[in-house]
Scaffold this motif. Structure first.
Motif, short mmCIF file in Angstrom:
data_model
loop_
_atom_site.label_atom_id
_atom_site.label_comp_id
_atom_site.label_asym_id
_atom_site.label_seq_id
_atom_site.Cartn_x
_atom_site.Cartn_y
_atom_site.Cartn_z
N SER A 44 -26.58 -11.02 114.22
CA SER A 44 -27.47 -9.90 114.50
C SER A 44 -28.82 -10.18 113.86
CB SER A 44 -26.88 -8.59 113.94
OG SER A 44 -26.72 -8.68 112.54
N GLY A 45 -29.81 -9.39 114.24
CA GLY A 45 -31.15 -9.56 113.69
C GLY A 45 -31.91 -10.70 114.36
N GLY A 88 -33.50 -6.02 117.21
CA GLY A 88 -33.12 -5.11 118.28
C GLY A 88 -32.41 -5.80 119.43
N GLU A 89 -31.97 -7.05 119.20
CA GLU A 89 -31.23 -7.83 120.20
C GLU A 89 -32.04 -8.11 121.46
OE1 GLU A 89 -27.92 -9.06 119.32
OE2 GLU A 89 -29.09 -8.46 117.58
#
Length: 228
Positions: free
Chosen positions: A102-103, A121-122
């Motif tokens: 993530s990130g 926010g992907e």
């Protein structure tokens, strides 16, 4: 002089009735034969010919309808054509791999030979095919960019490369990272069309424009996630 007794005469109603009935039957027969009376009243003893014909017409389908029914029965029912299964080329799948962290990060899929530059926010900023190692010398896991060189030389003078972003080392201690397609003796060691298949000795090769994009995206400390 003898006298005769007058005898009263009684009308014979029975004979009169029979005579009237006979006359009536004769009249009906004559009129029916000349067409003056409907066939239904002609005394034939059954339903008129017109009624019988109507019933027969209702019970028997028209010849055209029979022929159409026979033609429909003779025609085979069309069979649905089998649908061929859709084969998806893993290298053409641009979906961000599941369980890829993530990130803000760089994601490299070894099985799909593809890289994703992912913002917070992907949001995927960029994705493209690459050429990883032929020797499968890179273990899946999470790494960090620890070194960068805009110009570099391959081991054993195996060519030059640009925009080298290193994130780990192999078993021999040699750096592993991202860079453009190396050039040896003035010629690229592989074609751009071969990107998407393993071709390198350990690093991840990219088209020049993609190598520049990753270089600008990945300062020191940038997370790199390698998936199987």
């Amino acid at each position: 002089m003898s006298r005769h007794k007058a005898t009263s005469v009684r009308p014979r109603y029975g004979r009169i009735s029979v005579l009237g009935a006979s006359l009536a039957v004769t009249a009906v027969a004559v009129l029916g034969g000349t067409g003056a009376l409907p066939a239904a009243l002609s005394g034939s003893g059954g339903p008129s010919a017109a009624i019988v014909q109507d019933k027969q017409a209702d019970q028997q389908p028209a010849a055209a309808e029979v022929a159409a029914d026979r033609a429909s029965a003779a025609e085979p029912t069309p069979q649905a054509e089998p649908v061929a299964p859709v084969v998806v080329d893993p290298a053409a799948d641009t979906t961000l791999p599941a369980d890829s962290g993530s990130g803000r990060r760089i994601v490299f899929s070894e099985s799909r030979q593809r890289v994703w530059l992912v913002e917070e926010g992907e949001q995927v900023r960029r994705t493209y095919p690459v050429s990883g190692s032929l020797s499968d010398n890179l273990d899946p896991g999470t790494y960090d960019v620890y070194s960068r060189s805009e110009d570099a030389v391959g081991i054993d003078d195996s060519g030059t490369m640009k925009y080298f972003v290193r994130f780990t080392r192999g078993d021999t201690g040699a750096a592993i990272g991202f860079h453009d397609i190396p050039v040896d003796e003035g010629k690229q060691v592989q074609t751009v069309a071969q990107l998407g298949t393993p071709q390198s000795h350990g690093c991840v090769r990219q088209r020049r424009a993609d190598a520049i994009a990753l270089w600008e995206f990945a300062p020191l400390g940038t997370t790199v996630v390698v998936t199987a």
